[in-house]
Design an enzyme around this catalytic site. Structure first.
Site, PDB file in Angstrom:
ATOM      1  N   ASP A  47       0.826  -1.209   0.000  1.00 28.96           N
ATOM      2  CA  ASP A  47       0.000   0.000   0.000  1.00 28.96           C
ATOM      3  C   ASP A  47       0.864   1.265   0.000  1.00 28.96           C
ATOM      4  O   ASP A  47       1.937   1.288   0.606  1.00 28.96           O
ATOM      5  CB  ASP A  47      -0.924  -0.028   1.235  1.00 28.96           C
ATOM      6  CG  ASP A  47      -2.137   0.860   1.048  1.00 28.96           C
ATOM      7  OD1 ASP A  47      -2.361   1.354  -0.083  1.00 28.96           O
ATOM      8  OD2 ASP A  47      -2.860   1.065   2.032  1.00 28.96           O
TER       9      ASP A  47
ATOM     10  N   ASN B   7     -10.865  -2.885  -5.596  1.00 28.57           N
ATOM     11  CA  ASN B   7     -10.064  -1.975  -6.422  1.00 28.57           C
ATOM     12  C   ASN B   7     -10.686  -1.709  -7.803  1.00 28.57           C
ATOM     13  O   ASN B   7     -10.262  -0.798  -8.509  1.00 28.57           O
ATOM     14  CB  ASN B   7      -8.629  -2.493  -6.597  1.00 28.57           C
ATOM     15  CG  ASN B   7      -7.767  -2.336  -5.352  1.00 28.57           C
ATOM     16  OD1 ASN B   7      -6.923  -3.153  -5.057  1.00 28.57           O
ATOM     17  ND2 ASN B   7      -7.975  -1.253  -4.598  1.00 28.57           N
TER      18      ASN B   7
HETATM   19  C1  IPE Z   1      -5.484  -2.789  -0.247  1.00 34.83           C
HETATM   20  O1  IPE Z   1      -5.096  -1.495  -0.527  1.00 34.83           O
HETATM   21  C2  IPE Z   1      -5.487  -3.600  -1.503  1.00 34.83           C
HETATM   22  C3  IPE Z   1      -4.184  -3.859  -2.074  1.00 34.83           C
HETATM   23  C4  IPE Z   1      -3.037  -3.565  -1.556  1.00 34.83           C
HETATM   24  C5  IPE Z   1      -4.200  -4.566  -3.325  1.00 34.83           C
HETATM   25  P1  IPE Z   1      -6.179  -0.343  -0.785  1.00 34.83           P
HETATM   26  O2  IPE Z   1      -5.406   0.909  -0.943  1.00 34.83           O
HETATM   27  O3  IPE Z   1      -7.075  -0.723  -1.913  1.00 34.83           O
HETATM   28  O4  IPE Z   1      -7.013  -0.376   0.556  1.00 34.83           O
HETATM   29  P2  IPE Z   1      -7.982   0.703   1.211  1.00 34.83           P
HETATM   30  O5  IPE Z   1      -8.968   1.122   0.158  1.00 34.83           O
HETATM   31  O6  IPE Z   1      -7.135   1.858   1.631  1.00 34.83           O
HETATM   32  O7  IPE Z   1      -8.585   0.011   2.364  1.00 34.83           O
HETATM   33  C1  IPE Z   2      -1.415   0.000  -3.482  1.00 33.89           C
HETATM   34  O1  IPE Z   2      -1.155   1.358  -3.549  1.00 33.89           O
HETATM   35  C2  IPE Z   2      -1.503  -0.637  -4.824  1.00 33.89           C
HETATM   36  C3  IPE Z   2      -2.777  -1.255  -5.169  1.00 33.89           C
HETATM   37  C4  IPE Z   2      -3.888  -1.187  -4.542  1.00 33.89           C
HETATM   38  C5  IPE Z   2      -2.747  -2.015  -6.380  1.00 33.89           C
HETATM   39  P1  IPE Z   2      -2.348   2.388  -3.610  1.00 33.89           P
HETATM   40  O2  IPE Z   2      -2.693   2.632  -5.051  1.00 33.89           O
HETATM   41  O3  IPE Z   2      -3.478   1.962  -2.781  1.00 33.89           O
HETATM   42  O4  IPE Z   2      -1.676   3.681  -3.023  1.00 33.89           O
HETATM   43  P2  IPE Z   2      -2.369   4.771  -2.086  1.00 33.89           P
HETATM   44  O5  IPE Z   2      -2.929   4.032  -0.915  1.00 33.89           O
HETATM   45  O6  IPE Z   2      -3.438   5.428  -2.909  1.00 33.89           O
HETATM   46  O7  IPE Z   2      -1.269   5.691  -1.714  1.00 33.89           O
HETATM   47 MG    MG Z   3      -4.025   2.300  -0.859  1.00 36.52          MG
END
Ligand code: IPE
Ligand code: IPE
Ligand code: MG
Length: 239
Positions: A21, A69
Site C-alpha cells: 500500500d 479496487n
Molecule cells: C489494499 O489497498 C489492496 C491492495 C493492496 C491490493 P487499498 O489501498 O485498496 O485499501 P484501502 O482502500 O485503503 O482500504
Molecule cells: C497499493 O497502492 C496498490 C494497489 C492497490 C494495487 P495504492 O494505489 O493503494 O496507493 P495509495 O494508498 O493510494 O497511496
Molecule cells: Mg491504498
C-alpha cells in the site's frame, strides 16, 4: 542483525505476506501521476520477492489487487492490469526452470480481467503446480469474504455435511500453502482491507509508515526482527 545472518534462521516466518500500500501517495509526493507509483511499486515487489526467497522463507503472499479496487478510475485499473500481464510474463521467464510454484489467489474467471491475464495466470498455475521449493501467491482480483462464500458454495454443491476446518480449507485458494505467519502492510493504514481473513486469524501484523515503493531491504530486516521477538501463544501460556 544483518540480512546475510538472517538467512535460513529457524525463527523466521515460513509464510509472509505484503499488503503493498502507498503507491499512489508515493507518486503524489513527487508530483507524478499515480501510474508512476504503481510502476515503482512493482519494481520493488520484484526486489522484495528476491529477498524473501534468498532468506529461505517458503511462502510469500502478495496483495496486488482487491475486488474493491475495481472502484478505481478505468485508466488506473487498465494500467494495473498491464503491470499484472507483464508480471506474469516475467514469472514465466524467471521461474519455470526453477523449483518455484505460482499460486494465484482470486477470481480468474472474472470477465472484467483482460483475457491475457486470465489465460497466463491459469497457465502458470498449471505449469508450476508440482513444484514446492518456494511458493509465490499473488492475490489478484481477491476478496476474503468472496473466497469464503466460494468455499461454502463448493461444499454445498458437493453435498458435504458437518465439515471441519481441514475440509473447509481445501476449498480456499491457499490450500497448499503453510499457515500465514506474518503480514506487513505498508503506508501506515491500520486495516486488513478484505485480505485473507480466514488465513490471518493468528498471523502477526506489522504496519510500517513507509510507502510501498520506498520499503527497503533494511525495512524488511527490521520487520522480520520484530516478528522474531514476538511470543506467539495461540491462546496457550508460553514463555
Ligand atoms: C489494499 O489497498 C489492496 C491492495 C493492496 C491490493 P487499498 O489501498 O485498496 O485499501 P484501502 O482502500 O485503503 O482500504
Ligand atoms: C497499493 O497502492 C496498490 C494497489 C492497490 C494495487 P495504492 O494505489 O493503494 O496507493 P495509495 O494508498 O493510494 O497511496
Ligand atoms: Mg491504498
Amino acid at each position: 542483525m544483518k540480512f546475510e545472518k538472517l538467512k535460513n534462521n529457524p525463527k523466521l516466518p515460513k509464510h509472509i505476506a505484503f499488503i503493498i500500500d502507498g503507491n499512489g501517495r508515493w507518486a503524489k509526493h513527487r508530483g507524478l501521476p499515480r501510474s508512476f507509483g504503481h510502476k515503482a511499486g512493482f519494481d520493488n515487489l520484484k526486489k522484495q520477492t528476491d529477498y524473501v526467497e534468498q532468506l529461505g522463507i517458503k511462502n510469500l503472499s502478495l496483495y496486488c489487487f482487491s475486488k474493491e479496487n475495481w472502484n478505481r478510475p478505468k485508466d488506473e485499473v487498465d494500467y494495473l492490469m498491464k503491470l499484472f500481464d507483464q508480471m506474469l510474463d516475467e514469472y514465466k521467464q524467471r521461474y519455470l526452470t526453477k523449483d518455484v510454484r505460482i499460486v494465484i489467489s482470486g477470481d480468474m474467471d472474472d470477465q472484467r480481467l483482460p483475457e491475457t491475464v486470465r489465460k497466463k495466470a491459469k497457465e502458470l498455475m498449471e505449469l508450476t503446480k508440482n513444484k514446492s521449493g518456494f511458493i509465490i501467491n499473488p492475490c489478484i482480483n481477491y476478496g476474503g469474504r468472496q473466497e469464503i462464500i466460494k468455499a461454502v458454495n463448493e461444499i454445498i454443491k458437493e453435498n458435504k455435511k458437518d465439515i471441519d476446518e481441514n475440509e473447509f480449507e481445501k476449498h480456499l485458494y491457499t490450500k497448499d500453502l503453510l499457515p500465514l505467519d506474518f503480514i506487513i502492510r505498508t503506508s501506515g493504514e491500520l486495516r486488513t482491507s478484505n485480505f485473507l481473513p480466514w488465513q490471518s486469524t493468528y498471523s502477526e501484523w506489522y504496519f510500517p509508515k513507509i510507502l510501498w515503493p520506498s520499503f527497503s531491504k533494511k525495512d524488511l530486516v527490521k520487520a522480520l526482527m520484530s516478528y522474531m521477538k514476538r511470543n506467539r501463544r495461540f491462546g496457550a501460556i508460553k514463555g
